[in-house]
Motif scaffolding. Structure first.
Motif, PDB file in Angstrom:
ATOM      1  N   VAL A  77       1.088  -0.943  -0.057  1.00 35.95           N
ATOM      2  CA  VAL A  77      -0.176   0.253  -0.158  1.00 35.95           C
ATOM      3  C   VAL A  77       0.989   1.185   0.684  1.00 35.95           C
ATOM      4  O   VAL A  77       1.572   1.598   0.828  1.00 35.95           O
ATOM      5  N   ALA A  78       0.767   1.924  -1.234  1.00 37.10           N
ATOM      6  CA  ALA A  78       1.501   3.448  -1.281  1.00 37.10           C
ATOM      7  C   ALA A  78       0.273   4.158  -0.706  1.00 37.10           C
ATOM      8  O   ALA A  78      -0.702   4.669  -1.154  1.00 37.10           O
ATOM      9  N   LEU A  79       1.333   5.269  -0.189  1.00 41.73           N
ATOM     10  CA  LEU A  79      -0.087   6.418   1.036  1.00 41.73           C
ATOM     11  C   LEU A  79       0.421   7.381   0.281  1.00 41.73           C
ATOM     12  O   LEU A  79       1.629   8.241  -0.262  1.00 41.73           O
ATOM     13  N   SER A  80      -0.774   8.460  -0.326  1.00 48.48           N
ATOM     14  CA  SER A  80      -0.241   9.947  -0.942  1.00 48.48           C
ATOM     15  C   SER A  80      -0.641  11.249   0.547  1.00 48.48           C
ATOM     16  O   SER A  80      -1.596  11.264   0.868  1.00 48.48           O
ATOM     17  N   MET A  81       0.439  11.447   1.545  1.00 47.63           N
ATOM     18  CA  MET A  81       0.099  11.804   2.524  1.00 47.63           C
ATOM     19  C   MET A  81      -0.245  13.660   2.401  1.00 47.63           C
ATOM     20  O   MET A  81       0.746  13.853   1.239  1.00 47.63           O
ATOM     21  N   GLU A  82      -1.014  14.253   3.102  1.00 52.84           N
ATOM     22  CA  GLU A  82      -1.629  15.745   2.762  1.00 52.84           C
ATOM     23  C   GLU A  82      -2.855  16.101   3.066  1.00 52.84           C
ATOM     24  O   GLU A  82      -3.055  15.072   4.055  1.00 52.84           O
ATOM     25  N   ALA A 112     -10.008  -4.654 -16.632  1.00 45.58           N
ATOM     26  CA  ALA A 112      -9.876  -5.592 -15.225  1.00 45.58           C
ATOM     27  C   ALA A 112      -8.889  -5.657 -14.001  1.00 45.58           C
ATOM     28  O   ALA A 112      -8.975  -5.841 -13.046  1.00 45.58           O
ATOM     29  N   ASN A 113      -7.367  -4.651 -15.103  1.00 48.91           N
ATOM     30  CA  ASN A 113      -6.571  -4.890 -14.545  1.00 48.91           C
ATOM     31  C   ASN A 113      -6.094  -4.037 -13.454  1.00 48.91           C
ATOM     32  O   ASN A 113      -6.381  -2.692 -13.243  1.00 48.91           O
ATOM     33  N   ALA A 114      -6.189  -4.080 -11.812  1.00 44.88           N
ATOM     34  CA  ALA A 114      -6.299  -3.535 -10.768  1.00 44.88           C
ATOM     35  C   ALA A 114      -5.809  -3.243  -9.486  1.00 44.88           C
ATOM     36  O   ALA A 114      -5.704  -2.201  -8.853  1.00 44.88           O
ATOM     37  N   MET A 115      -4.768  -3.690 -10.105  1.00 40.93           N
ATOM     38  CA  MET A 115      -3.464  -3.909  -8.903  1.00 40.93           C
ATOM     39  C   MET A 115      -3.137  -2.996  -9.287  1.00 40.93           C
ATOM     40  O   MET A 115      -2.869  -1.816 -10.596  1.00 40.93           O
ATOM     41  N   PRO A 116      -1.885  -2.277  -7.639  1.00 39.09           N
ATOM     42  CA  PRO A 116      -1.325  -0.781  -7.640  1.00 39.09           C
ATOM     43  C   PRO A 116      -0.150  -0.793  -9.251  1.00 39.09           C
ATOM     44  O   PRO A 116       0.190   0.041  -9.892  1.00 39.09           O
ATOM     45  N   ARG A 117       0.510  -1.965  -9.329  1.00 45.68           N
ATOM     46  CA  ARG A 117       1.797  -1.468 -10.553  1.00 45.68           C
ATOM     47  C   ARG A 117       1.181  -1.493 -11.800  1.00 45.68           C
ATOM     48  O   ARG A 117       1.678  -1.230 -12.774  1.00 45.68           O
ATOM     49  N   ASP A 118      -0.319  -2.697 -12.099  1.00 45.86           N
ATOM     50  CA  ASP A 118      -1.225  -1.838 -13.305  1.00 45.86           C
ATOM     51  C   ASP A 118      -1.156  -0.704 -14.161  1.00 45.86           C
ATOM     52  O   ASP A 118      -0.906  -0.141 -14.692  1.00 45.86           O
ATOM     53  N   ILE A 119      -1.801  -0.203 -13.157  1.00 41.97           N
ATOM     54  CA  ILE A 119      -2.399   1.190 -13.297  1.00 41.97           C
ATOM     55  C   ILE A 119      -1.003   2.115 -13.017  1.00 41.97           C
ATOM     56  O   ILE A 119      -1.089   3.192 -14.092  1.00 41.97           O
ATOM     57  N   GLU A 120      -0.013   2.149 -11.959  1.00 42.37           N
ATOM     58  CA  GLU A 120       1.540   2.289 -12.783  1.00 42.37           C
ATOM     59  C   GLU A 120       1.597   2.842 -14.136  1.00 42.37           C
ATOM     60  O   GLU A 120       1.912   3.441 -15.033  1.00 42.37           O
ATOM     61  N   PHE A 148      -5.340   8.336 -20.769  1.00 44.10           N
ATOM     62  CA  PHE A 148      -5.231   9.674 -21.125  1.00 44.10           C
ATOM     63  C   PHE A 148      -6.134   9.028 -19.233  1.00 44.10           C
ATOM     64  O   PHE A 148      -6.095  10.705 -18.649  1.00 44.10           O
ATOM     65  N   ARG A 149      -6.847   8.121 -19.141  1.00 44.44           N
ATOM     66  CA  ARG A 149      -7.510   8.081 -17.812  1.00 44.44           C
ATOM     67  C   ARG A 149      -7.273   6.189 -18.131  1.00 44.44           C
ATOM     68  O   ARG A 149      -7.221   6.310 -18.803  1.00 44.44           O
ATOM     69  N   TYR A 150      -7.549   5.764 -16.011  1.00 39.63           N
ATOM     70  CA  TYR A 150      -7.631   4.439 -16.379  1.00 39.63           C
ATOM     71  C   TYR A 150      -9.140   3.568 -15.574  1.00 39.63           C
ATOM     72  O   TYR A 150      -9.107   4.542 -14.789  1.00 39.63           O
ATOM     73  N   LEU A 151      -9.858   3.774 -16.697  1.00 36.34           N
ATOM     74  CA  LEU A 151     -10.828   2.599 -15.626  1.00 36.34           C
ATOM     75  C   LEU A 151     -11.205   1.475 -15.218  1.00 36.34           C
ATOM     76  O   LEU A 151     -10.205   0.668 -16.448  1.00 36.34           O
ATOM     77  N   ILE A 152     -11.126   1.106 -14.525  1.00 37.67           N
ATOM     78  CA  ILE A 152     -11.226  -0.404 -13.718  1.00 37.67           C
ATOM     79  C   ILE A 152     -12.139  -1.076 -13.560  1.00 37.67           C
ATOM     80  O   ILE A 152     -13.506  -0.667 -13.503  1.00 37.67           O
ATOM     81  N   LYS A 153     -13.215  -2.448 -14.207  1.00 33.67           N
ATOM     82  CA  LYS A 153     -13.901  -2.725 -14.793  1.00 33.67           C
ATOM     83  C   LYS A 153     -14.272  -3.806 -12.795  1.00 33.67           C
ATOM     84  O   LYS A 153     -12.668  -4.351 -11.910  1.00 33.67           O
TER      85      LYS A 153
END
Length: 681
Positions: A362-367, A626-634, A642-647
């Motif tokens: 899990v990678a967090l984006s603290m803000e 349907a590839n929803a893992m963080p490495r797939d999105i990256e 342009f956008r990455y939508l998940i099934k």
């Protein structure tokens, strides 16, 4: 008696007793679970059957048609467990009846109040028939209730299982305990023979490499030393003057060696006892973990199959020619499928979240996160759920604080706590949300409900993995790991979580995070820009074209149905990447929707081809996969999507992505036109 038994007997007794207790607990849990499931199944089946008969008999009661009512009741012959059934009119008098063959049933003279009771192995049910708010009559059903018989059967099965299991455990331990006790018994036998014969040349065999082996080595060293001393005494027999002194010295040396041996034996014994204690604790912890994981897998099997059952069942009805349904029924079935699908997706997401957290992925984006806006978002998302059960949601009027957190994960934490507060609340209850400072630089968010509450021992186990306390408080759906995920997400953000509860009063959950200075609200403008649809950008006379590259016909059909509600859009389908590239070059679509896992050429490879071609490199491509893992999105973002939508497709998110992409195209066209007009002037 136990103290006088041998070491092997004690070890065998402990293992057999532990095996017996484990078998009794496991079998008791299985029997209790099955009997409870049988009770719920019989109760639910009879309630459903009574509602169906009441619905089918409403016309017969309305038109005083006893023949039709009897014909309806005759359908009970298909239910062999039903002994008898009857329909009473609105005045409570017997209107029509049915008795299963071979049954002797006396029907009540008048209809009783609505309810279900169990007596003498029978289930009796009274269910009112209501049509448009008018009481037409009452349905009476009597069926078999075999709870006692099933309990006896399970007792016999448990006995038949325990006897062979205990026998096998006994045979295994009779063989295995020899491995543990043999080295110690060897030392005992050698010591006994040395004492009896005085032969110090005997040695104990070394059969292992543990502490007992060190004891054997020390014992053998002692025997060697004693043997050497004995030879020295024999050689000094000729020296009569020194014989007494040498004997005295030898005796003293033997005593010293005996004392050292006793001390070392005592030390080794203490070490062995400590090691055995640690081993027993480790075995108990492993056994508890395995039992918890087994219970979790069993719960997961049930939880995942439950929504799948609804999805597949209603889908079969919708696609069956033998089960025609009306349009309202189709809508109802589709709503059931949609609800079950979303629930199944929630279960899968919870399991994946826990797996990612456990693996450290899990990678967090603290803000800085403004809490007022966050609370407004979760309030709008949970109030419909609370309103459905008549639960009041009380949020603070103003929470002018900001915390250092990951925005998405903080929303996930708050939604989980609020959904639990609604799920385990009583009907017509309340949920109170509060935010306040709890210490220097700390902010506390709390969620309090008015549910049944938890006992102290239950509160102590709230955040343990695979421990689903909801099963003890009601038949609520869920994996039992939501609070575990919540706790670890809060800790990853540098915060802490806690809970307190009072049985019969309710529960309070709170999280503490690091507070920072309040921030101005930016959510309104960002949301407006994200959801804005370019008005007048395109009209029905010039719809925007969307090329969808997808090899699955069902997914393609779903997108076609969604697009059909947008008259400003036109869809071009392509079953593979090669055809999709050619259609993009020829038709020049405004947007391309691209699946990743495609036959022949993947969506990533097709993306590289489109970007390398001057005719298609300007077209925005949206990944729909349907590839929803963080490495797939990256990987997808790095490839230039342009956008990455998940099934599964979230229709609102899908529509927003299309609209925002069209707005981006319109802005880009306007900027280009502006630059062209400046160059012309």
């Amino acid at each position: 008696m136990i103290r006088m038994r041998s070491l092997r007997g004690k070890l065998l007794g402990v293992v057999m007793l532990t095996t017996l207790v484990a078998l009794l607990v496991s079998l008791a849990m299985i029997v209790a679970y099955d009997l409870r499931a049988y009770h719920q199944s019989v109760s639910g089946d009879m309630s459903t059957q009574s509602e169906l008969i009441g619905h089918m008999s409403s016309a017969a009661l309305a038109f005083d048609d006893k023949a039709l009512a009897k014909q309806t009741l005759s359908l009970l012959r298909l239910r062999p467990k039903v002994n008898a059934g009857a329909i009473y009119n609105a005045r409570g008098k017997l209107f029509a009846s049915y008795v299963a063959p071979g049954q002797d049933v006396h029907f009540p003279q008048r209809a009783e109040a609505e309810g279900m009771r169990f007596e003498n192995g029978k289930l009796t049910l009274f269910k009112p028939i209501v049509d448009n708010g008018e009481l037409l009559g009452t349905v009476y059903l009597r069926a078999e209730y075999e709870m006692l018989g099933r309990g006896v059967d399970y007792g016999v099965i448990a006995l038949l299982v325990m006897l062979p299991a205990m026998g096998v455990a006994y045979l295994i331990m009779r063989r295995a305990d020899y491995i543990i006790t043999r080295p110690i018994l060897d030392i005992r036998d050698v010591a006994r023979e040395v004492v009896q014969t005085g032969d110090y040349s005997r040695r104990a065999a070394r059969t292992s490499e543990d502490e007992v082996a060190q004891l054997v080595e020390s014992f053998n060293s002692m025997l060697s030393e004693v043997e050497t001393r004995q030879r020295a005494l024999a050689q000094s027999n000729g020296e009569l003057a020194r014989e007494a002194e040498q004997r005295a010295q030898a005796q003293q040396e033997v005593m010293r060696l005996n004392q050292e041996l006793e001390q070392r034996v005592h030390e080794r014994t203490l070490q062995l006892e400590a090691t055995n204690g640690e081993l027993a604790m480790a075995m108990e912890e492993a056994k508890s973990a395995n039992q918890a994981k087994s219970a979790f897998l069993s719960s997961m099997s049930h939880e995942l199959r439950t929504p799948l059952n609804a999805i597949l069942g209603f889908a079969q009805i919708l696609t069956s020619d033998k089960l025609p349904s009306t349009l309202p029924q189709k809508k109802e079935f589709a709503n059931h499928i949609l609800k079950s699908g979303r629930h199944l997706l929630t279960l899968i997401n919870e399991i994946l979240d826990l797996a990612k957290i456990e693996s450290g992925a899990v990678a967090l984006s603290m803000e800085p996160v403004a809490l007022q806006e966050m609370l407004q978002e979760v309030q709008s998302m949970t109030e419909p759920l609370a309103a459905a059960r008549g639960i009041r949601m009380l949020f603070p009027d103003a929470c002018a604080f900001s915390v250092d957190a990951d925005r998405t994960r903080l929303k996930q934490v708050l939604l989980n706590l609020l959904s639990n507060a609604i799920k385990y609340n009583r009907e017509g209850g309340a949920v109170v949300v509060d935010c306040s400072g709890s210490g220097p630089g700390l902010l506390r968010l709390s969620v309090q409900d008015t549910g049944t509450g938890l006992k102290a021992e239950q509160v102590a186990m709230l955040f343990q993995p695979f421990n689903r306390l909801g099963q003890e408080s009601g038949p609520e759906e869920g994996t039992g790991i939501g609070l575990v995920v919540t706790k670890r997400l809060v800790e990853l953000m540098g915060g802490v979580i806690g809970a307190s509860s009072s049985p019969g009063v309710g529960s309070l959950f709170w999280i503490e995070l690091r507070a920072i200075d309040p921030l101005p609200s930016l959510a309104g403008s960002e949301a407006a820009r994200a959801l804005a649809v370019p008005a007048g950008a395109r009209g029905p006379e010039a719809p925007a074209s969307i090329l969808y590259v997808e090899d699955n016909p069902a997914n393609l059909k779903l997108v076609e149905e969604i697009i059909s509600f947008r008259p400003d859009l036109r869809l071009l389908p392509a079953p593979d990447a090669h055809l999709g590239i050619e259609l993009a070059r020829v038709h020049q679509p405004d947007i391309i929707l691209m699946d990743i896992n495609l036959p022949g050429m993947s969506g990533l490879e097709a993306m590289r081809v489109l970007r390398s071609d001057s005719r298609t490199q300007h077209i925005p491509v949206i990944a729909l996969t349907a590839n929803a893992m963080p490495r797939d999105i990256e990987k997808g973002v790095a490839a230039g999507f342009f956008r990455y939508l998940i099934k599964p497709i979230n229709i609102d998110e899908f529509t927003e992505a299309i609209s925002s992409t069209l707005a981006h195209i319109a802005e880009r066209a306007a900027l280009k036109a502006g630059r062209a007009s400046k160059e012309t002037s």
